[in-house]
Design a protein around this motif. Structure first.
Motif: not given
Length: 454
Positions: A33-34, A301-304, A327-333
């Motif tokens: 889950v994000q 996902g739905a985030d363009p 908990s794990m972690y990710m970079s986005d954008h």
């Protein structure tokens, strides 16, 4: 067939290693889950982006080191820095002022490393090392360099590189293997054809980006980097690796590469080619990784703003943040002002499960050396669902008192639920003997099991 000695180690269903046969069951991958971001761009030294974090638990404190770039051009790593954050719960993080590295005339910042030889810094804690080298790390420029520290903040670089056959333009990872005592390194992959210095050419593994592995007994002298293997030889572009020994299951290694898809650019205004997601791979020897699950573990996902290359990158580290949660972690954008490092939440041991629908299904394991004591399950059922277990001899005959009809029906959602039979002492009597386990599921997911041995 030689019985599999599992002792008291927790067993997950990430591959087909344990299961001899199954009926009406699916092996299901469970995405995380994000959750909310834990690190956002709010300092001048982060304006070019935040990424490539390593996170760990350290004597009750959660600690993380991450790459930050002062320039807007996020492809320029010459000025990339390593900053530090910490947390009491793994959810809310603080950026302490450390006074260690000068930036724009001030040391009022959370920067811990500014050496250009140590870009994409990847530290770990070495519990058995002398106090002055209790923390170790690797970083790269044109080669891989190592560094040591007494506290994770004050770092000393070894002047000579330990690996020089690049490329290393990714997040290369190192750690001490808790089961062998060796140091392992996972780095960007390459193949050399011909004799170095005499017209040799370099390429990726059969045309795709890949991952290499090396080992060391002392963190100074390393074996040559060799390409990891995958059992089914599926070849896809794999960036980064985020490899960890999954210490809740002895002998299990998990890897979360970002999978790059060349030639797909859904946004024509974007200046860069490709898109990516993240996949899950597992290994029982740290060399050959299973790819049972070809589908993405994390989708764009739905985030363009996620639909471009390098946006979905899993950070290195799995933290125990709640009784039932990891908990794990990710970079986005990536490359956008909204770039963050975001928390991911998942059930403990909940990466994958054996699942049966309403009609029910069964699985029988290969012969296992039983550790006795008590059998415990990580299991989730519906209100009408159930799980029962039978303990068999290697020929498939139920042991007295441990048959399916002797087992108390389980209907629950618990990560460490004991299995009860009419005669629980019969399992203790089976300790040290090879047995098979027969799992009967109805509208349920079975994530893991273990023997307690007591």
């Amino acid at each position: 067939m030689e019985p599999i000695r599992i002792g008291t180690a927790r067993q997950l269903f990430l591959d087909s290693h344990l299961v001899a046969n199954a009926r009406d069951l699916q092996r299901v991958l469970h995405p995380p889950v994000q959750c909310d971001p834990i690190i956002e761009i709010d300092r001048p030294w982060e304006i070019g982006g935040v990424a490539y974090a390593v996170l760990l638990e350290d004597d009750g404190l959660f600690r993380a080191w991450y790459r930050c770039t002062p320039e807007a051009d996020t492809n320029s790593t010459a000025r990339s820095l390593t900053a530090y954050v910490e947390s009491d719960d793994g959810i809310t993080w603080r950026k302490p002022s450390l006074g260690l590295v000068e930036f724009q005339g001030s040391t009022d910042n959370n920067i811990v490393v500014g050496d250009p030889d140590l870009v994409n810094f990847a530290p770990f804690k070495d519990e058995d090392a002398p106090s002055e080298a209790r923390y170790k790390a690797i970083g790269r420029r044109g080669a891989v360099f190592t560094a040591t520290s007494p506290d994770g903040l004050h770092w000393h670089k070894r002047p000579e590189p330990v690996q020089s056959e690049g490329p290393f333009d990714s997040h290369n990872i190192a750690f001490r293997d808790p089961w062998t005592g060796k140091y392992l390194m996972y780095a960007r992959g390459i193949r050399t054809e011909g004799v170095p210095g005499h017209g040799a050419t370099t390429s990726f593994k059969e045309g795709v980006r890949w991952i290499r592995r090396a080992e060391s007994a002392d963190f100074v002298d390393w074996s040559p980097l060799e390409l990891i293997e995958t059992a089914d030889q599926t070849l896809e572009h794999l960036y980064t690796n985020a490899c960890v020994p999954y210490e809740r299951s002895e002998g299990l290694y998990l890897m979360f590469p970002s999978r790059f898809v060349d030639g797909r650019t859904p946004n024509p205004a974007w200046d860069y080619n490709g898109i990516n997601d993240a996949v899950l791979m597992s290994s029982r020897d740290s060399k050959c990784f299973d790819r049972t699950f070809k589908e993405a573990w994390v989708r764009p996902g739905a985030d363009p703003d996620q639909w471009h290359e390098r946006s979905v990158y899993i950070m290195r580290g799995i933290l125990d943040t709640a009784p039932n949660e990891l908990s794990m972690y990710m970079s986005d954008h990536w490359r956008l002002p909204s770039n963050t490092i975001r928390r991911l939440s998942l059930r403990k041991d909940g990466f994958a499960s054996l699942r049966a629908g309403y009609a029910g299904g069964e699985a029988v394991t290969r012969p296992l050396v039983c550790a006795g004591g008590q059998l415990r399950l990580n299991v989730s059922t519906s209100a009408v669902g159930s799980v029962r277990v039978e303990v068999q001899d290697p020929e498939g005959r139920p042991l007295p008192g441990l048959g399916l009809d002797d087992c108390a029906e389980i209907f629950a959602d618990e990560i460490d639920r004991p299995v009860l039979w009419a005669d629980d002492s019969a399992l203790t009597a089976a300790a040290g003997r090879p047995v098979r386990l027969r799992f009967a599921l109805c509208d349920a997911d079975l994530y893991a099991f273990r023997f307690t041995g007591d």
